[in-house]
Design a protein around this motif. Structure first.
Motif, PDB file in Angstrom:
ATOM      1  N   GLY A 270       0.827  -1.203   0.000  1.00 26.22           N
ATOM      2  CA  GLY A 270       0.000   0.000   0.000  1.00 26.22           C
ATOM      3  C   GLY A 270       0.859   1.250   0.000  1.00 26.22           C
ATOM      4  N   VAL A 271       1.761   1.345   0.976  1.00 23.58           N
ATOM      5  CA  VAL A 271       2.764   2.415   1.031  1.00 23.58           C
ATOM      6  C   VAL A 271       4.124   1.756   1.214  1.00 23.58           C
ATOM      7  N   VAL A 278       2.856   5.260  -3.015  1.00 23.93           N
ATOM      8  CA  VAL A 278       1.629   4.486  -2.850  1.00 23.93           C
ATOM      9  C   VAL A 278       1.496   3.552  -4.036  1.00 23.93           C
ATOM     10  N   GLU A 299      -0.466  -3.868   3.608  1.00 24.80           N
ATOM     11  CA  GLU A 299      -0.923  -2.552   4.048  1.00 24.80           C
ATOM     12  C   GLU A 299      -0.336  -2.150   5.399  1.00 24.80           C
ATOM     13  N   SER A 302      -0.067   1.641   5.323  1.00 21.47           N
ATOM     14  CA  SER A 302      -1.117   2.428   4.662  1.00 21.47           C
ATOM     15  C   SER A 302      -2.405   2.546   5.457  1.00 21.47           C
ATOM     16  N   VAL A 312      -5.128   1.751   1.469  1.00 25.28           N
ATOM     17  CA  VAL A 312      -4.926   2.189   0.093  1.00 25.28           C
ATOM     18  C   VAL A 312      -6.180   2.019  -0.755  1.00 25.28           C
ATOM     19  N   CYS A 316      -7.595   5.167  -2.803  1.00 23.78           N
ATOM     20  CA  CYS A 316      -7.747   5.138  -4.260  1.00 23.78           C
ATOM     21  C   CYS A 316      -9.196   5.031  -4.705  1.00 23.78           C
ATOM     22  N   HIS A 412       4.375   9.709  -2.500  1.00 16.69           N
ATOM     23  CA  HIS A 412       3.044  10.196  -2.855  1.00 16.69           C
ATOM     24  C   HIS A 412       2.689  11.400  -1.991  1.00 16.69           C
ATOM     25  N   SER A 415       1.355  10.364   1.380  1.00 16.09           N
ATOM     26  CA  SER A 415       2.079   9.352   2.141  1.00 16.09           C
ATOM     27  C   SER A 415       2.742   9.976   3.365  1.00 16.09           C
TER      28      SER A 415
END
Length: 522
Positions: A270-271, A278, A299, A302, A312, A316, A412, A415
């Motif tokens: 995710g991150v 991301v 994840e 994230s 995430v 998104c 990102h 992030s």
């Protein structure tokens, strides 16, 4: 995971009558680009590193330290290879004071470190007795949680501090079952399984999840726990460039054309904790639907992102049902330890039966489960949503101020992991020293955790930070940037200063040369 079979004929060969059209990339956002290291910096970094290694060889030859010799080891294999021994004792040691700082407080917005000094060039350390209170930019406590003391004490009195058993034997309590149900509801999936260690959530579950005839398409920057899990599972792995979905499509189409794989799994995060980027989940889901892939997403870093803080998929705007496996950790946004695997009920049951974490690994301690449950309920409440909003605001503010200094910032825009590139190992060490002196605790990352010439400072933001915390940290960072000359960004100048530096001139020349090359091609 058997959706790949619909692309095979009755004899097991792939269908060739209906070719799959290429993905329409115009529907997706532009890929996140990372500024490349300037050529001058690259040359200087290589020269500096090899100079350090040469001087280290001379030091080892002329002034060997007593720690270099293994004593009472006759008949045993050496503890280190010659290269590992040399690097750890003569290269890593020079910056050892920047790592493993002893902590004597909770990891909140502020953190207290124990001051230490070395009298023998970092071979040994001694404490001075002073404590340094610093702004904490090094911990993963993204949502700034603390508390749950009453529930933790009640769980410790009822179940004890540890269960001394695996989940499959005597390590499951009603508290674990309740936690798993509420976690599944929070994530929007059918079921979830909680394990006692976040690292083993990958390493001990992947062998039970992946069959021998499964192909894994892995991002180049996945975590070490995923890499180890894939090795234990002995699955076939092909690597695509970091967040490059076009490269992923190329590998997936090639694998689909081979027609010999039962399942093709995309492994991503995710991150990404070192890059701050991301994962390109919308494009990955589109490829999954078009080519019959499966998605496994880590994840760990994230959770807390998105309008509801659900990771995430929430960030998104994608349905969690389009992701086959969700893995996460409770040592980042949640203030504890452990991890989880979430997805469909059939998948979680398979992981329980065939994975090693449920049958062999130590169960999550009940007090930890109680604290995680309190944090989860708080995140679902308005107070938790406010924390997620504060984290987004802090991230946006910190990144904008940092980029205004004309430094190279990765990641990102949303992030909370913010890498600032310094490229040089020596500059990274000096950054850590200067920031600590100014009352800011931050993490420096260099080789071998990163490529040789991509050393960086990694700042981790939290919802617990106030603007005063961030302003103090940014002022200290700007002073270090000015002292060490870290304004490497080639992008349009955003700072308010009119001062022209050599790096600015060098960046302009590089841009002009690139444009000239394009014109000459035509």
């Amino acid at each position: 995971m058997d959706s790949a079979n619909k692309y095979k004929g009755s004899d097991g060969s792939p269908h060739r009558s209906s070719p799959i059209l290429p993905l329409d990339w115009t529907k997706f956002d532009k890929e996140l680009r990372f500024e490349r290291c300037p050529i001058l910096n690259l040359v200087l970094m290589q020269f500096g590193m090899y100079s350090v290694m040469f001087l280290s060889f001379l030091s080892r030859w002329l002034f060997p330290h007593k720690a270099m010799k293994e004593r009472n080891r006759e008949g045993y294999a050496p503890l280190y290879s010659r290269l590992e021994e040399f690097f750890s004792h003569y290269v890593y040691r020079r910056g050892r004071h920047c790592y493993n700082s002893p902590v004597c407080s909770a990891p909140n917005a502020d953190i207290t470190l124990m001051e230490r000094v070395s009298d023998d060039y970092n071979w040994t350390f001694r404490f001075t007795g002073r404590q340094l209170k610093c702004v904490n930019l090094g911990s993963y406590n993204y949502l700034g949680y603390r508390g749950g003391r009453g529930k933790v004490e009640a769980a410790a009195r009822r179940y004890g501090l540890a269960l001394h058993s695996s989940r499959a034997e005597l390590g499951t309590t009603p508290l674990h079952v309740e936690f798993e149900h509420e976690l599944a509801d929070f994530l929007g999936v059918e079921a979830a399984m909680v394990v006692g260690n976040g690292f083993s959530a990958n390493t001990l579950t992947l062998p039970g999840l992946l069959s021998p005839n499964t192909l894994v398409l892995s991002d180049a920057k996945i975590h070490a726990s995923q890499r180890l899990g894939l090795r234990v599972a002995r699955s076939s792995v092909r690597v695509f460039q970091h967040n490059d979905m076009r490269h992923l499509e190329e590998l997936a189409r090639r694998a689909r054309a081979e027609g010999c794989w039962d399942n093709i799994v995309v492994m991503m995060e995710g991150v990404y904790s070192m890059e701050g980027s991301v994962g390109s989940l919308p494009a990955a889901i589109a490829l999954k639907k078009q080519l019959g892939l499966h998605i496994y997403i880590d994840e760990a870093h994230s959770i807390g992102l998105g309008p509801r803080g659900r990771g995430v998929t929430d960030l998104c705007g994608e349905s969690v049902r389009d992701v086959d496996v969700l893995m996460g950790s409770f040592s980042k946004s949640f203030p504890g330890m452990g991890g989880y695997i979430a997805g469909s009920a059939a998948l979680v049951n398979r992981v329980r039966l065939h994975g090693h974490a449920h049958a062999y690994a130590q169960s999550m301690p009940p007090p930890v489960a109680a604290q995680m449950l309190c944090a989860l309920r708080d995140l679902c409440a308005p107070a938790g949503q406010a924390r997620a909003t504060t984290l987004r605001d802090n991230t946006r503010y910190f990144r904008e101020r940092l980029r205004a200094m004309d430094v190279v910032v990765y990641g990102h825009p949303q992030s909370p992991v913010v890498p600032m590139m310094v490229y040089s190992l020596t500059k990274m060490a000096v950054c850590v020293e200067r920031l600590l002196t100014a009352g800011v605790a931050a993490v420096g990352v260099g080789f071998p955790a990163t490529p040789l010439y991509l050393a960086r400072m990694r700042f981790c933001l939290s919802a617990a930070h106030t603007r005063e915390h961030l302003d103090k940290a940014l002022a200290a960072i700007e002073a270090v940037v000015e002292e060490l000359g870290l304004r490497y960004s080639r992008e349009p100048i955003r700072s308010t200063t009119n001062r022209l530096t050599f790096i600015d001139v060098y960046g302009c020349l590089c841009v002009c040369m690139q444009k000239a090359r394009k014109l000459l091609r035509f």
